[in-house]
Scaffold this motif. Structure first.
Motif, PDB file in Angstrom:
ATOM      1  N   SER A 208       0.818  -1.215   0.000  1.00 30.03           N
ATOM      2  CA  SER A 208       0.000   0.000   0.000  1.00 30.03           C
ATOM      3  C   SER A 208       0.855   1.269   0.000  1.00 30.03           C
ATOM      4  O   SER A 208       0.325   2.376  -0.002  1.00 30.03           O
ATOM      5  N   LEU A 209       2.165   1.114  -0.001  1.00 28.28           N
ATOM      6  CA  LEU A 209       3.039   2.296   0.036  1.00 28.28           C
ATOM      7  C   LEU A 209       3.095   2.954  -1.340  1.00 28.28           C
ATOM      8  O   LEU A 209       3.424   2.321  -2.343  1.00 28.28           O
ATOM      9  N   ILE A 210       2.749   4.236  -1.366  1.00 28.99           N
ATOM     10  CA  ILE A 210       2.838   4.986  -2.621  1.00 28.99           C
ATOM     11  C   ILE A 210       4.023   5.930  -2.511  1.00 28.99           C
ATOM     12  O   ILE A 210       4.076   6.774  -1.611  1.00 28.99           O
ATOM     13  N   LEU A 211       4.994   5.754  -3.392  1.00 29.39           N
ATOM     14  CA  LEU A 211       6.187   6.590  -3.326  1.00 29.39           C
ATOM     15  C   LEU A 211       5.874   7.977  -3.868  1.00 29.39           C
ATOM     16  O   LEU A 211       5.313   8.109  -4.957  1.00 29.39           O
ATOM     17  N   PRO A 212       6.244   9.026  -3.115  1.00 29.40           N
ATOM     18  CA  PRO A 212       6.030  10.385  -3.627  1.00 29.40           C
ATOM     19  C   PRO A 212       6.960  10.651  -4.816  1.00 29.40           C
ATOM     20  O   PRO A 212       7.976   9.977  -4.970  1.00 29.40           O
ATOM     21  N   ARG A 260      10.694   2.744  12.795  1.00 32.04           N
ATOM     22  CA  ARG A 260      11.220   4.022  13.276  1.00 32.04           C
ATOM     23  C   ARG A 260      12.710   4.106  12.955  1.00 32.04           C
ATOM     24  O   ARG A 260      13.390   3.091  12.931  1.00 32.04           O
ATOM     25  N   LEU A 261      13.174   5.339  12.748  1.00 36.75           N
ATOM     26  CA  LEU A 261      14.619   5.565  12.606  1.00 36.75           C
ATOM     27  C   LEU A 261      15.051   6.575  13.654  1.00 36.75           C
ATOM     28  O   LEU A 261      14.533   7.690  13.732  1.00 36.75           O
ATOM     29  N   LEU A 276       8.215   6.574   8.949  1.00 36.23           N
ATOM     30  CA  LEU A 276       8.375   6.554   7.499  1.00 36.23           C
ATOM     31  C   LEU A 276       7.607   7.713   6.860  1.00 36.23           C
ATOM     32  O   LEU A 276       8.106   8.365   5.935  1.00 36.23           O
ATOM     33  N   ASP A 277       6.406   8.002   7.369  1.00 34.17           N
ATOM     34  CA  ASP A 277       5.622   9.098   6.801  1.00 34.17           C
ATOM     35  C   ASP A 277       6.366  10.425   6.921  1.00 34.17           C
ATOM     36  O   ASP A 277       6.322  11.256   6.008  1.00 34.17           O
TER      37      ASP A 277
END
Ligand code: MTE
Ligand code: MO
Length: 529
Positions: A208-212, A260-261, A276-277
């Motif tokens: 479901s991840l959409i790359l900007p 998380r980073l 990530l967001d």
């Protein structure tokens, strides 16, 4: 009773023992996988023992394994572990026929080995990691004890009566063996099912991840970067063909939502943790970068070029208050840590000197594949992967080279490892038989950060001749070259060497991959029939 028939009955009795041992081992592994599936898949016994073996393998052996088995090295290791386990299981099974308790105790000892391995792994999350091995060992020991008690030998003076008793006991053994096999198979299958389900959240988060779109798209690649020679490497390596090198026996499946980073350590005035967001909301850059493994032999396959999308790492560091050593910063090493406990150290100076060091989220237009570090990995152009390209990254710590040695450095690889200038012949293949006449010799050359300005080819001991260069894409990518060779009948050695953007000719000096990368000229022997 003759000597032969007594020998036969001993042999068939031993076979029952061997079968009991194998079934006990199977039950142990199946129960352990089931518990691991419920608790934590990476804590499964084969994975933890394999991981512990990898951690302790000397660099030279590991290099040999990568060279010999390539990307199958992990499958070979797991097969080896299972084979050794099977041999020991057979021995314990036969021992258990006469010494039931000792046999069962032997199985328990294996549980101890599993526990020690699980707790010693860098990604161990604590005592819970011991659970699968403990449960497996107990199940295996009980199985062996029960089966061994049913494997009654045929009495030496077996009359009509004796045969009857032995036949009955054998049936009872076989029934117990059958039940064990069925139960273990179900436990193992159930374990696999739970393991698969745990990864589903991660798979869904990737799907479901959409790359900007990038704020800074990759500079246009000139049309001429791709030569047409048959057998030449593709300029952009498809994700499915991209080499994979890591120590992970089970590929980490990280859920992007909970990822998380953290950035912290020496000279970090404002430590921060990103979701990530939050990273995706920042301006992203897109760059073509050729990644190279330090374990790549001269002429080897562990190199690939992709279009990466990600966050400029230097910007994040600056925001956190980090300064490079040249501007008075106190940290000279950036240690990246992955979810599976791998550590890789890069020079802070390199990361902040203006090159496109990135935290990548995209690879060739799609979210990073799990094999290549989903959801986020690091890349620093110009540095070998083991000192820069942390996959499944979750922590960045600023420190010094004096204070900390990351994973590979502890295993005798160099602290600092810029990529060496190299050229590779892709066609013709070694021991190929090209037809006499014009033969296209072609391949790739790379010197990330410096670029390739010249490639020369030599036939046998002849003079060096200039090859034609494909268009130069950005400096951080490899460059294709080709040479039209008028091939005469006979055996010939083709040799290639490159010159980088600083004017340095690639060294002829042969070096092994350890400690900081292979060097020397690539040559290929062919026969022109
Ligand atoms: N977490 C983790 N990251 C890692 C490694 C690893 O073992 N674990 N191996 C490194 C090495 S040695 C190389 S060459 C590159 C390879 O990246 P790739 O598998 O995507 O080609 O990843 C680097 N990042
Ligand atoms: Mo590597």
């Amino acid at each position: 009773m003759t000597a032969v028939s007594s020998f036969r009955s001993t042999l068939s009795h031993a076979a029952l023992g061997a079968l009991a041992g194998l079934l006990a081992a199977f039950a142990a592994l199946a129960v352990a996988e089931l518990v691991a599936g419920l608790v934590r898949p990476p804590a499964g016994p084969v994975t933890v023992v394999g991981g512990a073996v990898i951690d302790r393998t000397p660099a030279a052996v590991k290099d040999f394994a990568i060279r010999t088995f390539g990307e199958d090295d992990k499958a070979v290791l797991q097969l080896g572990i299972v084979a050794v386990l099977a041999l020991i299981a057979v021995a314990l099974g036969i021992l258990a026929l006469s010494h039931r308790r000792a046999g069962a105790a032997g199985v328990l000892l294996f549980g101890v080995a599993g526990v020690v391995s699980a707790l010693s792994r860098p990604d161990s999350t604590g005592a819970g990691d011991a659970l699968p091995s403990v449960a497996g060992a107990v199940a295996g020991a009980l199985t062996l004890y029960v089966l061994a008690s049913k494997a009654v030998p045929v009495p030496a003076d077996a009359g009509a009566d004796g045969e009857g008793t032995a036949g009955w006991s054998r049936r009872s053994f076989l029934a117990a063996a059958g039940v064990t096999a069925a139960a273990a198979t179900s436990a193992g299958a159930l374990g696999r099912f739970f393991t698969g389900r745990q990864g589903q959240g991660a798979v869904a988060s990737r799907a479901s991840l959409i790359l900007p779109a990038p704020a800074s798209p990759a500079p246009a690649v000139p049309a001429g970067v791709q030569l047409k020679a048959p057998g030449i490497t593709a300029f952009t390596t498809p994700n499915s063909d991209f080499y994979r090198v890591d120590t992970a026996l089970t590929v980490p499946k990280v859920d992007a939502g909970s990822w998380r980073l953290r950035i912290h350590g020496r000279g970090v005035a404002r430590p921060r943790t990103y979701t990530l967001d939050q990273l995706l909301a920042r301006p992203l850059i897109e760059r073509d970068i050729t990644l190279t493994c330090v374990s790549n032999e001269v002429g080897g396959p562990y190199i690939g070029n992709a279009r990466w999308l990600g966050v400029p790492l230097a910007d994040l560091l600056k925001e956190a208050g980090v300064r490079p050593p040249s501007e008075g910063g106190t940290a000279d090493q950036l240690v990246a840590r992955s979810v599976d406990g791998m550590t890789l150290g890069s020079p802070v100076e390199d990361v902040m000197d203006g090159r496109d060091a990135i935290l990548a989220v995209g690879m060739n237009g799609e979210p990073l594949p799990f094999d290549h570090g989903f959801p986020v990995r690091m890349l620093v152009p110009g540095l070998y992967g083991y000192v820069s390209a942390c996959k499944w990254i979750t922590d960045i710590e600023l420190t010094t080279f004096d204070a900390y040695d990351p994973y590979w450095v502890k295993r005798n690889w160099a602290r600092r490892a810029p990529i060496k200038t190299q050229a590779r012949i892709d066609t013709p293949k070694p021991f190929g038989r090209p037809a006499a006449g014009t033969v296209t010799v072609a391949g790739v050359a790379w010197a990330q950060r410096r670029g390739i300005t010249r490639v020369e080819v030599r036939i046998d001991e002849g003079p060096w001749q200039d090859a034609d260069l494909a268009a130069q894409a950005p400096l951080d990518t490899w460059r294709q070259w080709s040479y039209r060779w008028n091939a005469a009948t006979g055996g010939h050695t083709i040799t290639v060497r490159a010159t980088d953007g600083t004017g340095l000719v690639q060294t002829e000096q042969r070096a092994r991959t350890i400690p900081d990368g292979a060097s020397g000229w690539h040559s290929v022997f062919v026969t022109v029939p």
